[in-house]
Design an enzyme around this catalytic site. Structure first.
Site, PDB file in Angstrom:
ATOM      1  N   ASP A  21      12.276 -30.514  26.369  1.00 30.14           N
ATOM      2  CA  ASP A  21      11.098 -31.005  27.093  1.00 30.14           C
ATOM      3  C   ASP A  21       9.799 -30.765  26.334  1.00 30.14           C
ATOM      4  O   ASP A  21       8.729 -30.757  26.925  1.00 30.14           O
ATOM      5  CB  ASP A  21      11.029 -30.353  28.472  1.00 30.14           C
ATOM      6  CG  ASP A  21      10.881 -28.832  28.405  1.00 30.14           C
ATOM      7  OD1 ASP A  21      10.911 -28.265  27.301  1.00 30.14           O
ATOM      8  OD2 ASP A  21      10.742 -28.219  29.484  1.00 30.14           O
ATOM      9  N   CYS A  24      11.066 -26.534  23.802  1.00 29.52           N
ATOM     10  CA  CYS A  24      12.337 -25.927  23.394  1.00 29.52           C
ATOM     11  C   CYS A  24      12.153 -24.741  22.458  1.00 29.52           C
ATOM     12  O   CYS A  24      12.837 -23.727  22.607  1.00 29.52           O
ATOM     13  CB  CYS A  24      13.295 -26.952  22.818  1.00 29.52           C
ATOM     14  SG  CYS A  24      12.761 -27.724  21.288  1.00 29.52           S
ATOM     15  N   HIS A 144      14.812 -30.025  17.665  1.00 36.13           N
ATOM     16  CA  HIS A 144      15.240 -29.279  18.849  1.00 36.13           C
ATOM     17  C   HIS A 144      15.731 -27.890  18.455  1.00 36.13           C
ATOM     18  O   HIS A 144      16.411 -27.717  17.450  1.00 36.13           O
ATOM     19  CB  HIS A 144      16.345 -30.010  19.610  1.00 36.13           C
ATOM     20  CG  HIS A 144      16.718 -29.319  20.872  1.00 36.13           C
ATOM     21  ND1 HIS A 144      15.884 -29.304  21.980  1.00 36.13           N
ATOM     22  CD2 HIS A 144      17.793 -28.574  21.208  1.00 36.13           C
ATOM     23  CE1 HIS A 144      16.453 -28.595  22.949  1.00 36.13           C
ATOM     24  NE2 HIS A 144      17.615 -28.145  22.500  1.00 36.13           N
TER      25      HIS A 144
END
Length: 162
Positions: A21, A24, A144
């Protein structure tokens, strides 16, 4: 930060998936700090709160260390800091370095070697706060991060699964 790469077997780690979101990196570091301090894993809502609090402190730390950090940030410093304060803006190396200072804990970043399956140490921050038991995060290479829980015995061999 260290350029040396150390390989670890995946069985030594449990990947703790965090939502992608924009928080991370901060979620993963906050989660890792809880584990390092012997606290229970935070719920998703608490993780979000801790991530947002860490983000604010990291931005403040960037400002506090402006003379030492301004040169390695892309673009205008004030604009960068203003952007990084927003909850959905991704963090990276500068934020990991500042997080190590905010938390006064070492942080180690791993990446999976797709050929061997091993986890490689790709960066280390905050070694001036010690080298033992760092916060561990997994970088997936496409923006990520997830948290990593370390089990040196490898006894929990099925844990490296999402």
């Amino acid at each position: 930060m260290s350029d040396s790469k150390y390989a670890f077997e995946p069985a030594q780690f449990k990947v703790i998936c965090v939502p992608g979101d924009g928080r991370c990196l901060f979620r993963s570091v906050a989660h890792g700090a809880c584990l390092r301090l012997g606290k229970p894993s935070p719920s998703e809502n608490l993780q979000k709160e801790l991530a947002d609090e860490l983000r604010a402190k990291v931005a403040d730390e960037l400002v506090k260390r402006r003379k030492d950090t301004e040169w390695f940030l892309e673009g205008d410093f004030d604009t960068y800091v203003q952007q990084i304060r927003k909850p959905h803006v991704w963090g990276g190396e500068p934020e990991l370095l500042m997080a190590s200072h905010v938390l006064q804990m070492p942080i180690t970043v791993f990446m999976r070697d797709h050929k061997s399956g091993s986890l490689l140490t790709i960066a280390e921050y905050g070694q001036d706060y010690g080298r033992e038991d760092p916060i561990r995060v997994l970088y997936h290479g496409f923006g990520h991060y997830d948290a990593l829980d370390f089990h040196p015995s490898g006894a929990k061999s099925k844990l490296f699964q999402k």
